[in-house]
Design a protein around this motif. Sequence first.
Motif, PDB file in Angstrom:
ATOM      1  N   ILE A 160       0.872  -1.171   0.000  1.00 44.79           N
ATOM      2  CA  ILE A 160       0.000   0.000   0.000  1.00 44.79           C
ATOM      3  C   ILE A 160       0.910   1.222   0.000  1.00 44.79           C
ATOM      4  CG2 ILE A 160      -1.867   1.213   1.180  1.00 44.79           C
ATOM      5  CD1 ILE A 160      -2.519  -1.441   2.616  1.00 44.79           C
ATOM      6  N   LEU A 161       0.907   1.956  -1.096  1.00 39.08           N
ATOM      7  CA  LEU A 161       1.783   3.115  -1.223  1.00 39.08           C
ATOM      8  C   LEU A 161       1.107   4.351  -0.647  1.00 39.08           C
ATOM      9  CD1 LEU A 161       3.075   1.058  -3.155  1.00 39.08           C
ATOM     10  CD2 LEU A 161       3.594   2.940  -4.700  1.00 39.08           C
ATOM     11  N   MET A 162       1.896   5.191   0.001  1.00 40.88           N
ATOM     12  CA  MET A 162       1.369   6.403   0.630  1.00 40.88           C
ATOM     13  C   MET A 162       2.002   7.644   0.009  1.00 40.88           C
ATOM     14  SD  MET A 162       1.673   7.631   4.631  1.00 40.88           S
ATOM     15  CE  MET A 162       3.477   7.559   4.560  1.00 40.88           C
ATOM     16  N   PHE A 163       1.142   8.553  -0.460  1.00 38.55           N
ATOM     17  CA  PHE A 163       1.569   9.830  -0.986  1.00 38.55           C
ATOM     18  C   PHE A 163       0.879  10.955  -0.222  1.00 38.55           C
ATOM     19  CE2 PHE A 163       1.366   6.710  -4.411  1.00 38.55           C
ATOM     20  CZ  PHE A 163       2.627   6.785  -4.975  1.00 38.55           C
ATOM     21  N   HIS A 164       1.425  12.132  -0.340  1.00 40.74           N
ATOM     22  CA  HIS A 164       0.742  13.335   0.127  1.00 40.74           C
ATOM     23  C   HIS A 164       0.574  14.249  -1.083  1.00 40.74           C
ATOM     24  CE1 HIS A 164       1.850  11.587   4.008  1.00 40.74           C
ATOM     25  NE2 HIS A 164       0.886  12.334   4.525  1.00 40.74           N
ATOM     26  N   GLU A 165       1.434  15.237  -1.230  1.00 42.39           N
ATOM     27  CA  GLU A 165       1.365  16.103  -2.410  1.00 42.39           C
ATOM     28  C   GLU A 165       2.135  15.492  -3.585  1.00 42.39           C
ATOM     29  OE1 GLU A 165       1.752  20.552  -1.140  1.00 42.39           O
ATOM     30  OE2 GLU A 165       2.725  19.324   0.393  1.00 42.39           O
ATOM     31  N   ILE A 166       1.651  15.745  -4.786  1.00 40.92           N
ATOM     32  CA  ILE A 166       2.369  15.406  -6.017  1.00 40.92           C
ATOM     33  C   ILE A 166       2.767  16.745  -6.636  1.00 40.92           C
ATOM     34  CG2 ILE A 166       2.317  14.188  -8.212  1.00 40.92           C
ATOM     35  CD1 ILE A 166       2.035  12.373  -5.753  1.00 40.92           C
ATOM     36  N   GLN A 167       4.034  17.098  -6.514  1.00 32.60           N
ATOM     37  CA  GLN A 167       4.474  18.471  -6.749  1.00 32.60           C
ATOM     38  C   GLN A 167       5.153  18.643  -8.109  1.00 32.60           C
ATOM     39  OE1 GLN A 167       6.937  18.600  -3.263  1.00 32.60           O
ATOM     40  NE2 GLN A 167       5.315  19.455  -1.979  1.00 32.60           N
ATOM     41  N   ARG A 168       4.649  19.599  -8.882  1.00 31.38           N
ATOM     42  CA  ARG A 168       5.289  19.943 -10.152  1.00 31.38           C
ATOM     43  C   ARG A 168       6.578  20.727  -9.921  1.00 31.38           C
ATOM     44  NH1 ARG A 168       2.930  18.390 -14.475  1.00 31.38           N
ATOM     45  NH2 ARG A 168       0.690  17.952 -14.559  1.00 31.38           N
TER      46      ARG A 168
ATOM     47  N   ASN B 190      -3.501  16.591  -5.871  1.00 30.43           N
ATOM     48  CA  ASN B 190      -3.872  15.202  -6.133  1.00 30.43           C
ATOM     49  C   ASN B 190      -4.802  15.116  -7.333  1.00 30.43           C
ATOM     50  OD1 ASN B 190      -4.162  14.085  -2.630  1.00 30.43           O
ATOM     51  ND2 ASN B 190      -2.387  14.688  -3.823  1.00 30.43           N
ATOM     52  N   VAL B 191      -5.631  16.155  -7.512  1.00 34.78           N
ATOM     53  CA  VAL B 191      -6.558  16.208  -8.644  1.00 34.78           C
ATOM     54  C   VAL B 191      -5.905  16.862  -9.857  1.00 34.78           C
ATOM     55  CG1 VAL B 191      -8.723  17.192  -9.490  1.00 34.78           C
ATOM     56  CG2 VAL B 191      -8.612  16.187  -7.206  1.00 34.78           C
TER      57      VAL B 191
ATOM     58  N   ALA C 130      -5.176  27.472  -0.153  1.00 35.26           N
ATOM     59  CA  ALA C 130      -4.191  27.340  -1.223  1.00 35.26           C
ATOM     60  C   ALA C 130      -3.921  25.881  -1.589  1.00 35.26           C
ATOM     61  CB  ALA C 130      -2.890  28.024  -0.816  1.00 35.26           C
ATOM     62  N   TYR C 131      -3.959  24.978  -0.602  1.00 34.15           N
ATOM     63  CA  TYR C 131      -3.443  23.631  -0.845  1.00 34.15           C
ATOM     64  C   TYR C 131      -4.479  22.507  -0.834  1.00 34.15           C
ATOM     65  CZ  TYR C 131       1.353  25.288  -0.730  1.00 34.15           C
ATOM     66  OH  TYR C 131       2.521  25.931  -1.032  1.00 34.15           O
ATOM     67  N   PHE C 132      -5.608  22.685  -0.139  1.00 31.65           N
ATOM     68  CA  PHE C 132      -6.541  21.567   0.008  1.00 31.65           C
ATOM     69  C   PHE C 132      -7.773  21.726  -0.882  1.00 31.65           C
ATOM     70  CE2 PHE C 132      -4.508  21.526   4.330  1.00 31.65           C
ATOM     71  CZ  PHE C 132      -3.849  20.322   4.173  1.00 31.65           C
ATOM     72  N   LEU C 133      -8.327  20.596  -1.300  1.00 35.00           N
ATOM     73  CA  LEU C 133      -9.594  20.595  -2.026  1.00 35.00           C
ATOM     74  C   LEU C 133     -10.697  21.223  -1.181  1.00 35.00           C
ATOM     75  CD1 LEU C 133      -9.450  16.880  -3.272  1.00 35.00           C
ATOM     76  CD2 LEU C 133      -9.086  18.911  -4.707  1.00 35.00           C
ATOM     77  N   ASP C 134     -11.598  21.953  -1.823  1.00 37.42           N
ATOM     78  CA  ASP C 134     -12.767  22.444  -1.098  1.00 37.42           C
ATOM     79  C   ASP C 134     -13.894  21.419  -1.245  1.00 37.42           C
ATOM     80  OD1 ASP C 134     -14.009  22.846  -3.613  1.00 37.42           O
ATOM     81  OD2 ASP C 134     -13.468  24.967  -3.658  1.00 37.42           O
ATOM     82  N   GLU C 135     -15.038  21.707  -0.651  1.00 36.15           N
ATOM     83  CA  GLU C 135     -16.112  20.718  -0.639  1.00 36.15           C
ATOM     84  C   GLU C 135     -16.608  20.384  -2.041  1.00 36.15           C
ATOM     85  OE1 GLU C 135     -18.995  22.368   2.084  1.00 36.15           O
ATOM     86  OE2 GLU C 135     -18.174  21.157   3.726  1.00 36.15           O
TER      87      GLU C 135
END
Length: 336
Positions: free
Chosen positions: A32-40, A100-101, A200-205
Amino acid sequence: MKQMLKRSIFQAASWSGLTPTLRRMFAGRAAILMFHEIQRDYRSELMSGTSVELFEYLLKWLRQEGWEIVDLEACLERLATDPRPRRYAVLTFDDGYRDNVSTAVPILERNNAPFMVYVPTGAPTRTLQPWWLGLRELFRSRDTVTIDAMGIRFCCPDLDKKASALRKVGEWVHEDYRRAAMLAPTFSRAGLSLSALNDAYFLDERELQSLAQHPLASIGGHTDSHPALAYLDALSARSEMVANRNYLEKLLQRPVRHFAYPYGTSGACGPREEHLAKEAGFSTAVTTRHGHVSDCKPNQFGLPRIGVGGQFDTRAAFEARMNGVQSAVQMLLGRT
């Protein structure tokens, strides 16, 4: 020093041809792989997440090496019912970051790779206190940073020194999660708004609702406010889980069966939290403790994961973790 030693051992294992032997001894049938941010812009974010380059590479590597990327439920079902020596990989993302999106999902779509996103209530509702983002912004925006609670002044004029300082302060907090609250005066004096970082960083609802409709996506719980649950009394810890599950199910109009413990270390969650997660109605719960899933009947409320990302992560290091080399290194270094 240990990071350098690890990298030397990873390279030595590859060069010596020991990887197949270590894989047989230490690697399991599933990871099970764990990620947080995927950064450009990985360097400007102080190498705190996973670079796009590494993310794309590992998906290609998994396919080439015969790992089948499946969702968590399918993985556990196949481990229990399929006797053939197939290997399964599960992709999980913690906290619900917007990238992530915007960044990861197009790559996941090209690879037809299912994935899980574990979301704390406070991220989309903008009530989270993401001290880790506050620290990163502090070091990104200044060449000299004083962390009052530590009594240390960091001089960090370049990105590598900033990343190193950020890692040191993060390690200090992870030694005792009550220290996170001690950073508030430093943030206040610097004029940093954690609420603005949420935006700035998290998805909204609305964005989270849209993600939940994606055919490859699953949404899991991650507590209300992202505390280290082991530091709370049982009633409060259970409330964090139940309130988060209720919020997500109401928002998304679908069951939320899977859970990730915030921080996920042995100091942040243990047998009590496993019992509470089951009691709260979840079917599985993942930790951040390193390891493969080997047993056909694993502890579904204490599942290990393999973390990806950070300042020292490389293709070789990722391959070593997947092939069981890191588990061997941890035994050598006396770490769990």
